[in-house]
Design an enzyme around this catalytic site. Structure first.
Site, PDB file in Angstrom:
ATOM      1  N   LYS C  78       0.846  -1.197   0.000  1.00 60.08           N
ATOM      2  CA  LYS C  78       0.000   0.000   0.000  1.00 60.08           C
ATOM      3  C   LYS C  78       0.878   1.242   0.000  1.00 60.08           C
ATOM      4  O   LYS C  78       1.864   1.304   0.754  1.00 60.08           O
ATOM      5  CB  LYS C  78      -0.914  -0.022   1.235  1.00 60.08           C
ATOM      6  CG  LYS C  78      -1.950   1.102   1.276  1.00 60.08           C
ATOM      7  CD  LYS C  78      -2.853   1.009   2.512  1.00 60.08           C
ATOM      8  CE  LYS C  78      -3.975   2.043   2.485  1.00 60.08           C
ATOM      9  NZ  LYS C  78      -4.851   1.958   3.669  1.00 60.08           N
ATOM     10  N   SER C 159      -9.883   2.378   2.662  1.00 57.16           N
ATOM     11  CA  SER C 159      -8.916   3.038   1.810  1.00 57.16           C
ATOM     12  C   SER C 159      -7.973   2.083   1.083  1.00 57.16           C
ATOM     13  O   SER C 159      -7.370   2.468   0.082  1.00 57.16           O
ATOM     14  CB  SER C 159      -8.086   3.998   2.647  1.00 57.16           C
ATOM     15  OG  SER C 159      -7.292   3.284   3.591  1.00 57.16           O
ATOM     16  N   SER C 183     -10.513   0.150   6.873  1.00 54.80           N
ATOM     17  CA  SER C 183      -9.846   0.261   5.573  1.00 54.80           C
ATOM     18  C   SER C 183      -9.151  -1.008   5.091  1.00 54.80           C
ATOM     19  O   SER C 183      -8.682  -1.058   3.952  1.00 54.80           O
ATOM     20  CB  SER C 183      -8.824   1.395   5.613  1.00 54.80           C
ATOM     21  OG  SER C 183      -9.479   2.621   5.445  1.00 54.80           O
TER      22      SER C 183
END
Ligand SMILES: [Mg+2]
Ligand SMILES: [Zn+2]
Lengths: 483, 98, 495
Positions: C78, C159, C183
């Protein structure tokens, strides 16, 4: 008689509180492993933590905590076993994270007190509100470029102790004495070097004025004053400004100001317009700081002797309160004195250290940390006085020679033959010569003009190049003149 | 509590976010919507509740201390490498007047 | 079998057996990325050359007998994890050009265990979002689509939408992710994969771009519960550089997956039965509980009385911390700077932050600034901290009676890219089931458990006691086995 400033409407009292920022002596910074040394190349002592890079996290330096606790103990203050760090949010070019990690709601040290001594010998107790740990900001340089300021983050993250006083001071002198006292205590403890030139200590000065018998009026904070003298000047200047404002029928409003040392006035700080809204909240990257009482007790047991205790001990040794005060102002002076006095007459040692030795430091612009005469040699000189090898005046001569040559007093006495003459026979012979050469004056003396006694003593000493033992010379002259 | 535009401007200023006039209106509507929804918290009885600061599931979490050792720094180039305005060994910003 | 169809466990076995090399495995994933990423936008940065070099080095290590726990496994990272020498944007324009000179602890641990990084996964800007539509690099598309409406592009959740989409589309065997309010779990559920947010303090936050420090926690997403367990074992562990990192040993999570649930008491919070909840979500939840009973667990109704206040609490705490954490993005030391001729410092800040942050980030910074500001702190932030304490206490009380809690992961399946964009609060409701675990610091696992009527994945959530991820994995694996989730997204490598 309390201190006041006379305005058009009569006398005004001053109310002063200090927030002292003292840089903690530690190897590494409060929350990072970067060095704290003064004067390094720009941005060379900066970790990514200190520069507020993404993803960086603080970890508390144990020694900085210990130093704060030692200081708290030295200020006779409450040590809080549970304290916490908060974030103080504001934007500034040299504040990399956009917040300062500080202790707002729960400081590590609570209430304490210190005693200050004023010039007239009066003592006064000043309350300590709190001491908290926080990180320093970086440094902005405004004079390197026409249109830019330059940022150096070497200081960013260095541990500071903010020591907040009660508004207990009432004159510039008291403010100066308080700052001096705090500096003295911190230097004794070894928790701050007190070098105000290097920014290791600086004070925010809170000043308000009032008429006798009133409560507090609005105060202003004069930020970052960096010498004891400037603190006293800033207090005076800000008080006078406020008196003018009040007397003009206006209102003083609370704000942050700067002391312009060149012009001797304070002025408003434009850059602090958000100062009233720091949006403090608990620092989520740091769990609470919890101390073990055993650990605090161990620090307490290892605390060095503090100036007040030392001063009392000197008075008990027979020194005057004044000498005891002067000798304990700086730890180095006290250590020097104690080396000189060890196994000797303390009063004699005190007289020499505060007298000839201090005068020599002044004259030669030297420091007690770098003395022109070692404490051991000065002690040896005192021994030569005590065993009557040297008279007082001879000792002064020897001391001067020690300053010039750096040699031990014994050596100088040997080389220059400065030993005091205590042989009565030798003195009698000289006195006889003097009397013979001044028969007229002997007659005058004997006919009642007794003030000529000093003349004979002086002539004898002169003939002996000052080496005659003063007491013996006196005695022999008296006997001889009595005839 | 409903925020007026002056408050929106003050917050934007505190947060150092430039807003033009239309953005002020939009922010006002959105923020008031969110704050209105948040308002339901006021109905919770929190009398005598110790606030939870920090994210630890363990209430007694305490800070760990680091030894006082220099093991970082000495990397001015890396510190300055991402600077939008590097001035020699410094970060440059528009001149600040105090 | 196409190399991108391996589970992480399967790939490790194949690498051990020598039926495939890390270079082959890595190349197959890079090929898939080249083909699908232009559409899915799951990666913001693809580090193909570095990945192949790392794969070669891994194959050499393996040949020399040095085999790490993730030796040769290609992963997505990420773009919130700082990676030394590789651009890290946090999905924001303000970090557009930021190249960290340091590696996050979690990604370093993965490297130390032999993993190969394919690139940086897309995300909502500064991890603020539940749809992955707020990224400065553009939205991520969910590789799944509705059976009766294949042309409507769906969000992957957020997210960690890029991480979840990459794993679901077979563009990585697993990925790192972070979870502040859901998330990890919400995008995992939307993309039909597994993902765990471990206990707060289990994974170091050092080197992860901070959103809300007291809520952020790193964790893995992968296609199976066991793969998550293997990844978490490598990612977790004490880090002296993070003062909130827990100094505890890391258990063998993969082994815990096979513990079974016999004798476990599973809590079913009654407050999670929301009015108007989609019937298929209710049915799936019931089904999940039945599977657990079938496997020997007992289900028990519990009460989390303050759960309904979790989202508003979160929307005070998270923006407050974010407003402070994001103050460092000021255009001075790194990142984008925006000025006009004659800008003073204040103007520089205001222009830089107005242009550098997207609307959702600006909105949250403003809310956070407001709730901390003078006069409002007690009413908002302090109040939220107290409610948060009550939520943590609710869980403590519940765990006196149960060993784990099972709930739906999300209130719905993935929605369309243009839906729910106008009303921030409607978007925030995505995290209604996940956010309590963040507030209480507890571990939460999302497991794919079924499909809705339109053929979109739905997930269940397992919430555990603090630092008891082992039970969470055991329950999750049992659900996974019973659900036997074999459906595949339409867009995927090797298809
Ligand atoms: Mg101050
Ligand atoms: Zn301070």
């Amino acid at each position: 008689m309390s201190y006041t400033i006379e305005g058009r409407t009569g006398p005004w009292e001053l109310v002063i509180g200090l927030e002292i920022h003292a840089q903690v002596i530690s190897e590494a910074k409060l929350f990072s492993g970067a060095a704290t040394e003064f004067g390094a190349e720009p941005n060379s002592q900066v970790s990514f933590i200190d520069a507020g890079f993404p993803g960086m996290l603080p970890v508390i330096n144990a020694e900085c905590v210990a130093q704060a606790v030692r200081t708290g103990l030295g200020l006779n203050a409450q040590v809080n076993l549970w304290s916490r760090f908060d974030r103080k949010n504001y934007f500034y070019a040299d504040l990399p994270q956009g917040f300062q990690i500080s202790q707002f709601a729960h400081p590590i040290i609570g209430e304490g007190a210190v005693e200050i001594t004023l010039a007239d010998g009066v003592t006064k107790t000043i309350g300590i509100t709190r001491l908290h740990l926080e990180q320093d900001a970086g440094k902005s340089l405004h004079d390197q470029h026409a249109t830019k300021s330059f940022i150096d983050l070497n200081r960013s993250g260095v541990a500071l102790m903010e020591i907040v006083s009660e508004p207990d001071m009432r004159s510039p002198e008291e403010a100066g004495a308080y700052l001096t006292k705090i500096r003295q205590i911190l230097r004794y403890l070894g928790t701050c070097d007190g070098n105000m030139d290097e920014g290791s200590m600086r004070a925010d000065v809170n000043v308000s004025v009032r008429k006798a018998g009133e409560g507090f009026r609005t105060r202003c904070e004069v930020k970052n004053v960096n010498s004891i003298r400037f603190v006293m000047q800033a207090v005076e200047a800000e008080a006078r400004r406020q008196i003018e404002v009040w007397e003009a029928g206006d209102e003083v409003f609370q704000e942050t100001r700067l002391f312009d040392t060149a012009r001797g006035i304070t002025r408003s700080m434009r850059s602090k317009e958000d100062a009233h809204d720091y949006r403090y909240f608990p620092e989520p990257d740091l769990p609470p700081l919890v101390l073990e009482s055993d650990w605090v007790e161990a620090l307490k047991a290892a605390l060095p002797e503090l100036p007040d205790v030392r001063r009392a001990r000197y008075v008990a040794m027979g020194l005057s309160p004044y000498d005891a005060h002067v000798l304990t102002l700086e730890k180095e002076t006290a250590v020097f004195f104690e080396t000189v006095a060890k196994g000797r007459d303390a009063k004699l040692a005190a007289n020499w250290v505060t007298g000839d030795f201090f005068a020599a430091l002044n004259r030669l612009k030297r420091d007690v940390a770098d003395p022109p005469v070692t404490a051991e040699n000065l002690g040896a000189l005192l021994d030569l006085i005590s065993d009557k090898t040297l008279s007082g005046s001879l000792a002064k001569q020897v001391f001067e020679a020690m300053l010039e040559t750096g040699k031990a007093p014994g050596e100088i006495v040997e080389e220059r033959g400065l030993k005091q003459v205590t042989d009565t026979g030798a003195i009698e012979a000289v006195v006889a010569q003097v009397m013979a050469a001044n028969a007229d004056k002997v007659a005058e003396y004997r006919s009642g003009k007794e003030k000529l006694f000093g003349f004979f003593v002086g002539q004898t000493m002169k003939a002996m190049q000052g080496k005659g033992n003063p007491a013996l010379v006196n005695e022999v002259v008296k006997t001889a003149l009595a005839g | 509590m409903s925020l007026d535009t002056a408050t929106i401007r003050r917050i934007a200023s505190l947060a150092r976010i430039r807003l033009d006039e239309s953005e002020v209106q939009q922010a006002q509507a959105e923020i008031n919507g969110i704050l209105g929804w948040i308002e339901q918290l006021q109905e919770v009885d929190t009398e005598g509740v110790e606030p939870m600061a920090g994210g630890s599931p363990v209430a007694q979490a305490r800070a760990r201390l680091r030894p006082d050792v220099v093991n970082d720094g000495g990397q001015a180039d890396a510190i300055l490498a991402n600077a939008p305005d590097r001035q020699g060994e410094y970060f440059g910003v528009p001149k600040v007047v105090e | 079998m196409h190399p991108t169809d391996f589970t992480l466990r399967g790939a490790l076995d194949a690498l051990t057996e020598g039926t495939i090399s890390s270079v082959e495995l890595t190349q197959a994933h890079l090929d898939g990325i080249a083909k699908l990423n232009p559409r899915l936008n799951a990666y913001v940065t693809v580090t193909a050359e570095k990945a192949l070099a790392a794969a070669r080095a891994s194959d050499e290590r393996r040949a020399a007998g040095q085999v790490g726990a993730l030796e040769g496994i290609p992963l997505a990272i990420k773009d919130l994890f700082c990676t030394a020498g590789t651009r890290t944007t946090a999905g924001s324009r303000i970090l557009d050009s930021f190249v960290p000179p340091y590696e996050s602890t979690v990604s370093q641990k993965l490297l130390d265990d032999g993993a190969v990084f394919l690139g940086k996964a897309n995300l909502d800007e500064f991890a603020m979002g539940s749809s992955n539509t707020t990224s400065a690099s553009g939205p991520v598309e969910n590789p799944w689509s509705r059976a009766n409406d294949p042309d409507t592009r769906l969000v992957p959740g957020g997210s960690s939408g890029g991480s979840a989409a990459a794993v679901a589309a077979r563009l990585a065997l697993g990925a790192t992710a972070t979870d502040t309010g859901g998330s990890i779990r919400q995008p995992a559920a939307f993309c039909g994969i597994a993902g765990i947010k471990p206990t707060y303090g289990r994974c170091s936050r050092f080197g992860i771009v901070a959103f809300a420090s007291s809520l952020d926690q790193a964790g893995p997403v992968a296609r199976t519960v066991e793969d998550c367990a293997i990844l978490l074992k490598s990612m977790a562990g004490f880090d002296p550089k993070d003062s909130t990192s827990a100094d505890l040993p890391v258990p063998d999570f993969a082994r815990a997956c096979e513990r079974g649930v016999k004798g476990l008491r599973i809590g079913v919070p009654k407050e999670y039965r929301l009015d108007g909840m989609a019937p298929e979500i209710v049915a799936l939840w019931e089904q999940g509980l039945q599977w657990l009973r079938d496997a020997g667990a007992e289900t028990v109704e519990i009460s989390l009385p303050h759960a309904k206040y979790a989202l508003p609490t979160y929307y005070i705490v998270a923006p407050a911390e974010a407003s402070s954490n994001l103050a460092r993005y000021d255009g001075v030391r790194f990142g984008t700077r925006v000025t006009e001729p004659g800008s003073d410092l204040r103007d520089l800040y205001e222009r830089t932050r107005a242009a550098g942050f997207g609307p959702e980030v600006r909105r949250r910074i403003m809310i956070g600034t407001y709730v901390l500001s003078a006069g409002y702190y007690d009413a908002y932030y302090l109040k939220a901290q107290k409610v948060r304490a009550l939520i943590r206490r609710d869980f403590e009380n519940a765990y006196a009676a149960v060993d784990a809690i099972v709930t739906p992961a999300t209130p719905s399946a993935a929605f369309g890219m243009n839906e729910k964009q106008d009303d921030p609060v409607a978007m925030y409701l995505n995290d209604i089931f996940t956010v309590t675990a963040n507030l209480a610091g507890l571990p939460g696992l999302a497991v794919p458990a079924g499909l809705d009527a339109q053929g979109l994945p739905l997930g269940l959530q397992v919430i555990g006691r603090a630092f008891d991820e082992e039970t969470v994995f055991a329950v999750g694996r049992t659900l996974e086995r019973a659900a036997d989730f074999t459906a595949l997204p339409r867009l995927r490598a090797g298809a």
